[in-house]
Design a protein around this motif. Structure first.
Motif, PDB file in Angstrom:
ATOM      1  N   UNK A  72     -35.425 -10.706  18.173  1.00 59.12           N
ATOM      2  CA  UNK A  72     -36.272 -11.789  17.683  1.00 59.12           C
ATOM      3  C   UNK A  72     -35.805 -12.154  16.280  1.00 59.12           C
ATOM      4  N   UNK A  73     -35.518 -13.434  16.080  1.00 59.94           N
ATOM      5  CA  UNK A  73     -35.044 -13.890  14.772  1.00 59.94           C
ATOM      6  C   UNK A  73     -36.229 -14.087  13.838  1.00 59.94           C
ATOM      7  N   UNK A  74     -35.999 -13.752  12.586  1.00 59.45           N
ATOM      8  CA  UNK A  74     -37.035 -13.985  11.577  1.00 59.45           C
ATOM      9  C   UNK A  74     -37.173 -15.484  11.338  1.00 59.45           C
ATOM     10  N   UNK A  75     -38.380 -15.891  11.009  1.00 58.32           N
ATOM     11  CA  UNK A  75     -38.623 -17.279  10.648  1.00 58.32           C
ATOM     12  C   UNK A  75     -38.010 -17.545   9.276  1.00 58.32           C
ATOM     13  N   UNK A  76     -37.525 -18.748   9.077  1.00 62.73           N
ATOM     14  CA  UNK A  76     -36.957 -19.104   7.778  1.00 62.73           C
ATOM     15  C   UNK A  76     -38.075 -19.204   6.754  1.00 62.73           C
ATOM     16  N   UNK A  77     -37.834 -18.596   5.614  1.00 64.77           N
ATOM     17  CA  UNK A  77     -38.815 -18.590   4.531  1.00 64.77           C
ATOM     18  C   UNK A  77     -38.279 -19.480   3.423  1.00 64.77           C
ATOM     19  N   UNK A  78     -39.082 -20.440   3.046  1.00 65.54           N
ATOM     20  CA  UNK A  78     -38.706 -21.290   1.917  1.00 65.54           C
ATOM     21  C   UNK A  78     -39.248 -20.650   0.654  1.00 65.54           C
ATOM     22  N   UNK A  79     -38.335 -20.296  -0.232  1.00 65.88           N
ATOM     23  CA  UNK A  79     -38.762 -19.681  -1.484  1.00 65.88           C
ATOM     24  C   UNK A  79     -39.103 -20.782  -2.478  1.00 65.88           C
ATOM     25  N   UNK A  80     -40.273 -20.668  -3.014  1.00 65.41           N
ATOM     26  CA  UNK A  80     -40.676 -21.625  -4.045  1.00 65.41           C
ATOM     27  C   UNK A  80     -40.201 -21.123  -5.385  1.00 65.41           C
ATOM     28  N   UNK A  81     -39.638 -22.033  -6.157  1.00 65.08           N
ATOM     29  CA  UNK A  81     -39.227 -21.659  -7.505  1.00 65.08           C
ATOM     30  C   UNK A  81     -40.426 -21.876  -8.418  1.00 65.08           C
ATOM     31  N   UNK A  82     -41.106 -20.783  -8.743  1.00 64.75           N
ATOM     32  CA  UNK A  82     -42.282 -20.883  -9.602  1.00 64.75           C
ATOM     33  C   UNK A  82     -41.908 -21.050 -11.065  1.00 64.75           C
ATOM     34  N   UNK A  83     -40.645 -20.765 -11.376  1.00 68.18           N
ATOM     35  CA  UNK A  83     -40.199 -20.947 -12.748  1.00 68.18           C
ATOM     36  C   UNK A  83     -39.933 -22.418 -13.005  1.00 68.18           C
ATOM     37  N   UNK A  84     -40.096 -22.823 -14.236  1.00 66.06           N
ATOM     38  CA  UNK A  84     -39.869 -24.217 -14.589  1.00 66.06           C
ATOM     39  C   UNK A  84     -38.508 -24.344 -15.243  1.00 66.06           C
ATOM     40  N   UNK A  85     -37.785 -25.353 -14.843  1.00 66.88           N
ATOM     41  CA  UNK A  85     -36.503 -25.634 -15.474  1.00 66.88           C
ATOM     42  C   UNK A  85     -36.768 -26.611 -16.608  1.00 66.88           C
ATOM     43  N   UNK A  86     -36.335 -26.235 -17.804  1.00 67.23           N
ATOM     44  CA  UNK A  86     -36.571 -27.085 -18.969  1.00 67.23           C
ATOM     45  C   UNK A  86     -35.583 -28.241 -18.998  1.00 67.23           C
TER      46      UNK A  86
END
Length: 179
Positions: A82-96
């Motif tokens: 069984x393949x894992x579901x794709x996880x979208x990682x949220x970038x919680x850091x802010x790019x200045x």
């Protein structure tokens, strides 16, 4: 039981059913509603499960199947392929933005002028903003990782530390070299 009420034994589960379960969980709140019971109003704010939650559930199932196979209760582990579901990682850091970087460094510079002990932090901030290093990478940097003649810096694992993503090399810009 909720998704496959006719299944009574682990040996009756198939990979296709596990994958179907994954898809159903992604679009349905049924499991959460059932877990909460018939309390009025508690389901209003429920959210659909995230892919990582469903991956965790499948891993728990996989562990149970391995346990059952080790005790010869089942012959095959249906979650094995069984393949894992794709996880979208949220970038919680802010790019200045460049303007925000300038304002940050100007503010740090003003503070460093008033408090000489902060001058070293100003240099650290300049270095981080110009290299994009994570704090762990900076803290684990050694002189062996830096070639000031060529400007090459190597981010590489150490005896008791590894980079968060991967080992890499890049050239320092003039500002970084000055720092």
């Amino acid at each position: 039981k909720m998704y496959y009420p006719l299944i009574k034994y682990l040996s009756q589960l198939s990979r296709e059913q596990i994958e179907s379960y994954q898809k159903q969980r992604l679009i349905s709140l049924d499991l959460k509603v059932r877990a909460d019971g018939e309390k009025p109003g508690v389901h209003r704010n429920k959210k659909l499960p995230l892919p990582q939650t469903i991956n965790y559930e499948v891993n728990v199932l996989r562990t149970a199947f391995i346990w059952a196979q080790d005790r010869e209760l089942i012959s095959e582990i249906p979650t094995r392929k069984v393949k894992k579901l794709k996880v979208r990682h949220r970038n919680n850091g802010k790019i200045l933005s460049p303007d925000e970087c300038k304002l940050f460094l100007k503010t740090a510079s003003d503070i460093a002028k008033r408090d000489k002990r902060m001058a070293i932090l100003l240099k650290v901030f300049k270095f981080i903003l110009n290299t994009g290093l994570r704090s762990g990478e900076l803290c684990n940097l050694t002189w062996d990782d830096v070639d000031l003649k060529t400007g090459l810096i190597n981010i590489q694992g150490k005896k008791d530390w590894v980079p968060k993503t991967y080992a890499r090399s890049f050239f320092l810009n003039e500002t970084s070299l000055k720092v």
